[in-house]
Design an enzyme around this catalytic site. Structure first.
Site, PDB file in Angstrom:
ATOM      1  N   ASP A  22     -21.696  -8.163 -27.144  1.00  0.00           N
ATOM      2  CA  ASP A  22     -20.290  -8.301 -26.774  1.00  0.00           C
ATOM      3  C   ASP A  22     -19.432  -7.817 -27.951  1.00  0.00           C
ATOM      4  OD1 ASP A  22     -18.810 -10.270 -24.444  1.00  0.00           O
ATOM      5  OD2 ASP A  22     -17.592  -9.631 -26.145  1.00  0.00           O
ATOM      6  N   ASP A  46     -20.032  -2.487 -29.188  1.00  0.00           N
ATOM      7  CA  ASP A  46     -19.309  -1.902 -28.057  1.00  0.00           C
ATOM      8  C   ASP A  46     -20.295  -1.136 -27.164  1.00  0.00           C
ATOM      9  OD1 ASP A  46     -17.532  -0.565 -26.432  1.00  0.00           O
ATOM     10  OD2 ASP A  46     -16.182   0.004 -28.061  1.00  0.00           O
ATOM     11  N   ILE A  47     -20.206  -1.363 -25.852  1.00  0.00           N
ATOM     12  CA  ILE A  47     -21.089  -0.622 -24.934  1.00  0.00           C
ATOM     13  C   ILE A  47     -20.732   0.866 -24.893  1.00  0.00           C
ATOM     14  CG2 ILE A  47     -21.778  -2.541 -23.436  1.00  0.00           C
ATOM     15  CD1 ILE A  47     -19.547  -1.629 -21.498  1.00  0.00           C
ATOM     16  N   GLY A 106     -17.921 -13.374 -22.351  1.00  0.00           N
ATOM     17  CA  GLY A 106     -16.979 -13.579 -21.238  1.00  0.00           C
ATOM     18  C   GLY A 106     -17.366 -14.817 -20.437  1.00  0.00           C
ATOM     19  N   LYS A 108     -15.410  -0.754  -9.935  1.00  0.00           N
ATOM     20  CA  LYS A 108     -16.565  -1.528  -9.464  1.00  0.00           C
ATOM     21  C   LYS A 108     -17.246  -0.814  -8.295  1.00  0.00           C
ATOM     22  CE  LYS A 108     -16.914  -5.216 -12.090  1.00  0.00           C
ATOM     23  NZ  LYS A 108     -18.109  -5.410 -12.934  1.00  0.00           N
ATOM     24  N   TYR A 158      -9.615  -1.617 -11.408  1.00  0.00           N
ATOM     25  CA  TYR A 158     -10.839  -2.423 -11.533  1.00  0.00           C
ATOM     26  C   TYR A 158     -11.694  -2.319 -10.259  1.00  0.00           C
ATOM     27  CZ  TYR A 158     -13.489  -6.868 -11.698  1.00  0.00           C
ATOM     28  OH  TYR A 158     -14.462  -7.830 -11.667  1.00  0.00           O
ATOM     29  N   GLY A 190     -21.329  -8.288 -22.266  1.00  0.00           N
ATOM     30  CA  GLY A 190     -20.180  -9.119 -21.884  1.00  0.00           C
ATOM     31  C   GLY A 190     -20.534 -10.593 -22.000  1.00  0.00           C
TER      32      GLY A 190
HETATM   33  N1  SER Z   1     -11.718 -12.300 -10.693  1.00  0.00           N
HETATM   34  C1  SER Z   1     -11.535 -10.880 -10.540  1.00  0.00           C
HETATM   35  C2  SER Z   1     -10.163 -10.489 -10.902  1.00  0.00           C
HETATM   36  O1  SER Z   1      -9.280 -11.264 -10.617  1.00  0.00           O
HETATM   37  C3  SER Z   1     -11.783 -10.453  -9.131  1.00  0.00           C
HETATM   38  O2  SER Z   1     -13.140 -10.462  -8.898  1.00  0.00           O
HETATM   39  O3  SER Z   1      -9.964  -9.445 -11.396  1.00  0.00           O
END
Ligand code: SER
Length: 341
Positions: A35, A53-54, A13, A157, A153, A10
């Protein structure tokens, strides 16, 4: 002999970009960046960038045949807003991608006979408070509280934090001889703000978007209510947190996952800081009910006392310094340069 490297995924990013700048100074000639995208042209230094690609297992196999990977900063992820539109893709990148990297790290640890350090950024999205009353009552949330994420997300995580712990403590626990396991270390970041890049696909993006719009003299409609409060951090502190945690002596760490934070602001506070430096900024509040609900579920602030105690975590940029010394001067310069190109 395979070349010894630190792997950063990444890397193009927001965090990757900033981390790479520091890592090439710390480990000249020993940084491997991966990346899907090419790196921004501003990044100078001696490192190898691979576009890939991972999720490509063959590529990862080729990597370990060519390089001895001693440390991994696994930053590649789809952020919270984007992940809601493509949950299946988010799960693949955020979970399967992380699993691929953990397996790679486990394999490298076994071969070299010493634990590969695996540094993983998690997020305030791993928390989920049920309503605004609870959010007001539990102002500074600790790592193990309110782990009920309401986004794909956040779920990804939180689960990957657990996978990291599993790989560093219990992986192959039934084998006759357990190989050396990897050394997983994780920080839970608040919303991050960079002067040099604009975030994309996150739900804390309204802060940085407000600031970057003001610096370009563009009007901005903030997608959350004025009163909603979450923690933030300037990008140099995010990089510092990753590097400090990576280099802390293992025996000083009492946890694998640490909250880190810098300052907590409501969206109105954020606007006021922006107006202080850009008095002509046009900022309106036009809440988007759905994105608002996500931000409402995130804690107003984080308790990062474990990180402070165990590895001396302390941000360099509290809010005043973040704006006056890092964000505003660099953002001004960035858009002035752009305007004169
Ligand atoms: N910055 C992230 C998001 O908005 C939250 O950690 O998805």
């Amino acid at each position: 002999m395979r070349k010894k490297v630190v792997l950063v995924t990444g890397s193009s990013g927001e965090v990757g970009h900033a981390l790479l700048e520091q890592l090439v100074l710390l480990r000249p000639e020993g940084v491997l960046s991966l990346d899907l995208k090419p790196l921004g042209s501003q990044l100078a230094g001696d490192f190898i960038h691979l576009q890939g690609d991972i999720l490509d297992r063959e590529l990862l196999d080729r990597l370990v045949s060519e390089y001895e990977i001693e440390e991994i900063y696994h930053l590649a992820a789809l952020l919270s807003t984007r992940a809601e539109f493509t949950p299946d893709a988010a799960h693949r990148v955020n979970v399967t991608g992380t699993l691929n990297l953990l397996e790679l790290a486990a394999q490298q640890s076994e071969w070299s006979g010493k634990p590969v350090r695996f540094i993983f950024p998690s997020s305030i999205a791993a928390f989920g408070l049920p309503d605004l009353d609870t959010k007001a009552r539990y102002e500074k949330v600790r790592e193990w509280e309110w782990n009920y994420p309401r986004t794909m997300y956040g779920c990804n995580k939180l689960y990957c934090e657990m996978l990291g712990i599993y790989f560093s403590q219990y992986y192959r626990q039934l084998a006759a001889e357990q190989p050396p396991m990897l050394d997983f270390r994780c920080v839970r970041f608040p919303g991050l703000i960079s002067a040099f890049t604009v975030p994309s696909g996150g739900t804390s993006d309204y802060g940085p978007e407000m600031l970057h719009a003001a610096a370009q003299d563009k009007p901005y409609a903030c997608f959350v209510r004025e009163d909603v409060r979450i923690p933030f951090m300037a990008m140099p502190d995010a990089v510092k947190a990753l590097l400090d945690l990576a280099h802390a002596p293992l025996e000083s760490l009492s946890r694998k996952v640490y909250n880190v934070t810098s300052f907590s602001l409501s969206a109105a506070d954020f606007r006021d800081w922006v107006l202080k430096y850009f008095p002509g900024a046009q900022i309106d509040f036009l809440p988007d009910e759905k994105r608002q609900a996500i931000v409402d579920s995130w804690p107003a602030d984080l308790d990062d006392s474990a990180a402070r105690r165990d590895w001396g975590w302390k941000p360099d940029y509290e809010v005043e310094r973040a704006f006056s010394e890092y964000l505003v001067p660099n953002i001004r310069q960035r858009y002035q340069e752009k305007a004169t190109v």
